[in-house]
Design a protein around this motif. Structure first.
Motif, PDB file in Angstrom:
ATOM      1  N   CYS A 198      12.068  38.640 109.165  1.00  0.00           N
ATOM      2  CA  CYS A 198      11.740  37.248 109.463  1.00  0.00           C
ATOM      3  C   CYS A 198      10.271  37.004 109.134  1.00  0.00           C
ATOM      4  O   CYS A 198       9.414  37.853 109.414  1.00  0.00           O
ATOM      5  N   MET A 199       9.987  35.859 108.538  1.00  0.00           N
ATOM      6  CA  MET A 199       8.634  35.613 108.063  1.00  0.00           C
ATOM      7  C   MET A 199       8.220  34.160 108.309  1.00  0.00           C
ATOM      8  O   MET A 199       8.991  33.229 108.082  1.00  0.00           O
ATOM      9  N   GLY A 200       6.968  33.989 108.772  1.00  0.00           N
ATOM     10  CA  GLY A 200       6.414  32.661 108.952  1.00  0.00           C
ATOM     11  C   GLY A 200       5.615  32.229 107.736  1.00  0.00           C
ATOM     12  O   GLY A 200       5.760  32.782 106.642  1.00  0.00           O
ATOM     13  N   GLU A 201       4.724  31.251 107.915  1.00  0.00           N
ATOM     14  CA  GLU A 201       3.916  30.732 106.824  1.00  0.00           C
ATOM     15  C   GLU A 201       2.594  31.497 106.693  1.00  0.00           C
ATOM     16  O   GLU A 201       2.169  32.197 107.605  1.00  0.00           O
ATOM     17  N   ASN A 202       1.958  31.303 105.547  1.00  0.00           N
ATOM     18  CA  ASN A 202       0.665  31.909 105.237  1.00  0.00           C
ATOM     19  C   ASN A 202       0.749  33.444 105.263  1.00  0.00           C
ATOM     20  O   ASN A 202       0.186  34.109 106.136  1.00  0.00           O
ATOM     21  N   VAL A 203       1.474  33.980 104.291  1.00  0.00           N
ATOM     22  CA  VAL A 203       1.697  35.421 104.196  1.00  0.00           C
ATOM     23  C   VAL A 203       1.543  35.857 102.745  1.00  0.00           C
ATOM     24  O   VAL A 203       2.021  35.188 101.827  1.00  0.00           O
ATOM     25  N   ILE A 204       0.873  36.987 102.555  1.00  0.00           N
ATOM     26  CA  ILE A 204       0.825  37.644 101.253  1.00  0.00           C
ATOM     27  C   ILE A 204       1.277  39.086 101.450  1.00  0.00           C
ATOM     28  O   ILE A 204       0.768  39.787 102.330  1.00  0.00           O
ATOM     29  N   ILE A 205       2.246  39.513 100.638  1.00  0.00           N
ATOM     30  CA  ILE A 205       2.735  40.895 100.704  1.00  0.00           C
ATOM     31  C   ILE A 205       2.471  41.552  99.355  1.00  0.00           C
ATOM     32  O   ILE A 205       2.937  41.088  98.321  1.00  0.00           O
TER      33      ILE A 205
END
Length: 227
Positions: free
Chosen positions: A72-79
């Motif tokens: 599960c992932m929210g906003e403002n993410v860099i992987i």
């Protein structure tokens, strides 16, 4: 640990994070925390489009990353490249996950920078924190980010308390540090590079680099046995 030993350059090799510029613009790591969200949005727009997939409003995922359907992932993410996002991982938002880092089973990351090769692998919480290059959190260890009385977080340096002005601030964990299983890092904890924290510890202080935290009041310097 004195305040002069807690600078970004003392704790981290910033060549091992996409957030290098953010660290260069600040002196101490807790100064980075309020800037993560805005920095991600700016950086994401400059990432190479042939390497990263832009998902939603502000999520960028390297094409080498395989996301399990249970993550599960929210906003403002860099992987970053080669990162492992495992079963039931929760990247809540405002997070930079470094190259070949691990966010594992039922682990939650929020407003944090995870350097390249760092591991948050089993039932961990990393909130409002920074995990350095190849640092590792043992199973069920957590970085607690809010004080029980909800007051602003203070860093207890050897040469005096440092007022951060932050209500939410977990832990700063230096490069190659090892946090033992079940350990709790209380708000404002700083762990120096290459240090170890014993399992089930409750840490409320700043631990020098190359040290072993056994319990409160018992921190010893690591010794190297030459062959």
């Amino acid at each position: 640990m004195k305040k002069e030993d807690m600078t970004n350059q003392d704790l981290f090799d910033t060549n091992h994070t996409l957030a290098k510029l953010l660290f260069e613009q600040t002196t101490y790591p807790w100064e980075v925390l309020p800037k993560i969200s805005e920095f991600i949005v700016s950086l994401g727009q400059r990432l190479p489009k042939d390497e990263y997939v832009h998902v939603g409003k502000a999520v960028w995922i390297h094409k080498s990353v395989n996301l399990p359907p249970t993550a599960c992932m929210g906003e403002n993410v860099i992987i970053g490249k080669g990162a492992q996002i495992r079963h039931c991982a929760f990247i809540r938002g405002n997070a930079i996950i470094g190259d070949f880092a691990v966010i594992g089973n039922s682990s939650e990351v929020k407003n944090a920078i995870v350097f390249d090769g760092a591991q948050v692998p089993h039932f961990n919480y990393l909130g409002d924190s920074i995990l350095g290059f190849k640092a590792h959190m043992g199973a069920s260890s957590i970085a607690s980010n809010v004080k029980s009385d909800k007051s602003l977080v203070t860093v207890h340096a050897e040469d005096g308390d440092i007022e951060t002005g932050l209500k939410k601030f977990g832990a700063i964990i230096g490069d190659f540090a090892e946090i033992g299983c079940g350990a709790v890092l209380n708000p404002g904890t700083v762990i120096g590079p290459k240090s170890n924290v014993y399992p089930l510890s409750c840490v409320r202080e700043c631990v020098d680099a190359n040290s072993i935290y056994k319990k409160q009041g018992e921190v010893v310097e690591k010794t190297v046995t030459e062959e």
